[in-house]
Write a protein that holds these residues in place. Sequence first.
Motif, PDB file in Angstrom:
ATOM      1  N   LEU A 289       0.828  -1.202   0.000  1.00  0.00           N
ATOM      2  CA  LEU A 289       0.000   0.000   0.000  1.00  0.00           C
ATOM      3  C   LEU A 289       0.864   1.254   0.000  1.00  0.00           C
ATOM      4  N   GLN A 290       1.937   1.245   0.769  1.00  0.00           N
ATOM      5  CA  GLN A 290       2.803   2.407   0.841  1.00  0.00           C
ATOM      6  C   GLN A 290       3.490   2.647  -0.499  1.00  0.00           C
ATOM      7  N   ALA A 291       3.785   1.583  -1.215  1.00  0.00           N
ATOM      8  CA  ALA A 291       4.479   1.718  -2.483  1.00  0.00           C
ATOM      9  C   ALA A 291       3.568   2.267  -3.570  1.00  0.00           C
ATOM     10  N   GLN A 292       2.266   2.139  -3.425  1.00  0.00           N
ATOM     11  CA  GLN A 292       1.342   2.623  -4.444  1.00  0.00           C
ATOM     12  C   GLN A 292       1.281   4.139  -4.467  1.00  0.00           C
ATOM     13  N   VAL A 293       1.269   4.771  -3.309  1.00  0.00           N
ATOM     14  CA  VAL A 293       1.179   6.219  -3.201  1.00  0.00           C
ATOM     15  C   VAL A 293       2.256   6.709  -2.239  1.00  0.00           C
ATOM     16  N   SER A 294       2.968   7.741  -2.650  1.00  0.00           N
ATOM     17  CA  SER A 294       3.941   8.352  -1.745  1.00  0.00           C
ATOM     18  C   SER A 294       3.722   9.854  -1.722  1.00  0.00           C
ATOM     19  N   ILE A 295       4.000  10.432  -0.565  1.00  0.00           N
ATOM     20  CA  ILE A 295       3.874  11.868  -0.356  1.00  0.00           C
ATOM     21  C   ILE A 295       5.231  12.361   0.138  1.00  0.00           C
TER      22      ILE A 295
ATOM     23  N   THR B 200       4.933  16.634  -3.350  1.00  0.00           N
ATOM     24  CA  THR B 200       4.714  15.778  -4.504  1.00  0.00           C
ATOM     25  C   THR B 200       3.961  14.533  -4.049  1.00  0.00           C
ATOM     26  N   ILE B 201       2.846  14.270  -4.710  1.00  0.00           N
ATOM     27  CA  ILE B 201       2.101  13.031  -4.504  1.00  0.00           C
ATOM     28  C   ILE B 201       2.364  12.173  -5.727  1.00  0.00           C
ATOM     29  N   SER B 202       2.893  10.970  -5.505  1.00  0.00           N
ATOM     30  CA  SER B 202       3.195  10.044  -6.596  1.00  0.00           C
ATOM     31  C   SER B 202       2.330   8.804  -6.467  1.00  0.00           C
ATOM     32  N   PHE B 203       1.831   8.330  -7.595  1.00  0.00           N
ATOM     33  CA  PHE B 203       0.980   7.137  -7.641  1.00  0.00           C
ATOM     34  C   PHE B 203       1.523   6.189  -8.686  1.00  0.00           C
ATOM     35  N   ASP B 204       1.701   4.925  -8.284  1.00  0.00           N
ATOM     36  CA  ASP B 204       2.170   3.880  -9.186  1.00  0.00           C
ATOM     37  C   ASP B 204       1.004   2.945  -9.488  1.00  0.00           C
ATOM     38  N   PRO B 205       0.301   3.140 -10.613  1.00  0.00           N
ATOM     39  CA  PRO B 205      -0.862   2.307 -10.906  1.00  0.00           C
ATOM     40  C   PRO B 205      -0.511   0.840 -11.140  1.00  0.00           C
ATOM     41  N   GLY B 206       0.737   0.559 -11.501  1.00  0.00           N
ATOM     42  CA  GLY B 206       1.162  -0.818 -11.708  1.00  0.00           C
ATOM     43  C   GLY B 206       1.158  -1.644 -10.436  1.00  0.00           C
ATOM     44  N   LYS B 207       1.183  -0.987  -9.284  1.00  0.00           N
ATOM     45  CA  LYS B 207       1.163  -1.681  -7.997  1.00  0.00           C
ATOM     46  C   LYS B 207      -0.210  -1.585  -7.345  1.00  0.00           C
ATOM     47  N   SER B 208      -1.216  -1.259  -8.146  1.00  0.00           N
ATOM     48  CA  SER B 208      -2.577  -1.102  -7.619  1.00  0.00           C
ATOM     49  C   SER B 208      -3.545  -1.960  -8.435  1.00  0.00           C
ATOM     50  N   ALA B 209      -4.809  -1.823  -8.140  1.00  0.00           N
ATOM     51  CA  ALA B 209      -5.847  -2.557  -8.869  1.00  0.00           C
ATOM     52  C   ALA B 209      -6.332  -1.784 -10.092  1.00  0.00           C
ATOM     53  N   ALA B 210      -5.661  -0.697 -10.443  1.00  0.00           N
ATOM     54  CA  ALA B 210      -6.057   0.086 -11.619  1.00  0.00           C
ATOM     55  C   ALA B 210      -5.897  -0.762 -12.884  1.00  0.00           C
ATOM     56  N   ALA B 211      -6.810  -0.567 -13.809  1.00  0.00           N
ATOM     57  CA  ALA B 211      -6.741  -1.296 -15.078  1.00  0.00           C
ATOM     58  C   ALA B 211      -5.448  -0.922 -15.807  1.00  0.00           C
ATOM     59  N   HIS B 212      -4.922  -1.880 -16.532  1.00  0.00           N
ATOM     60  CA  HIS B 212      -3.714  -1.650 -17.312  1.00  0.00           C
ATOM     61  C   HIS B 212      -3.942  -0.456 -18.247  1.00  0.00           C
TER      62      HIS B 212
END
Length: 157
Positions: A20-26, A38-50
């Motif tokens: 969970l921490q790796a998906q979003v960082s502040i 800076t808010i960073s989001f990694d969709p590859g580590k989440s349930a977001a569609a490809h």
Amino acid sequence: MIKPFKYALLLILLQASLLLQAQVSITPEKAAAGDSVTISFDPGKSAAAHRAGPFFVDFNYSNFYEFPSRLPMQQEGGLWRARFKLPAYANFSCFTIADKDKKFVQQASDSSQYEIYVYQQGKLIAGNYLGKSYSVPVQDKTSDRIVATQEYYLKKS
């Protein structure tokens, strides 16, 4: 027999927490008024569609009054990022990350959203817990402990 089970459960929970921490960082972790965040989001580590996107930061409770409630993120490589400067009066915000139509929403857990607390010289400024208490019904709409949790944060402020 119980001890190995407890350790296995602890390891599973720790791995889930790290994911969970790796998906979003502040960053920075202890931002002060006037700092660039800076808010960073990694969709590859989440349930977001490809290939999902674009993504937005949805401020669901915030005292960042001059910001829109929905801040667009910019794609940078495989990550999506939003950058902004904390206003001088900033003290607390909670947010989710969502796609354009809000079909996908990423939050910290089932009962909490991502949070930005504001610091001064490494210490929380006044108003953070007040903001947190106001955000409780927004973050966890189904809890039967909303009032008790709000009172807890009000006492801390």
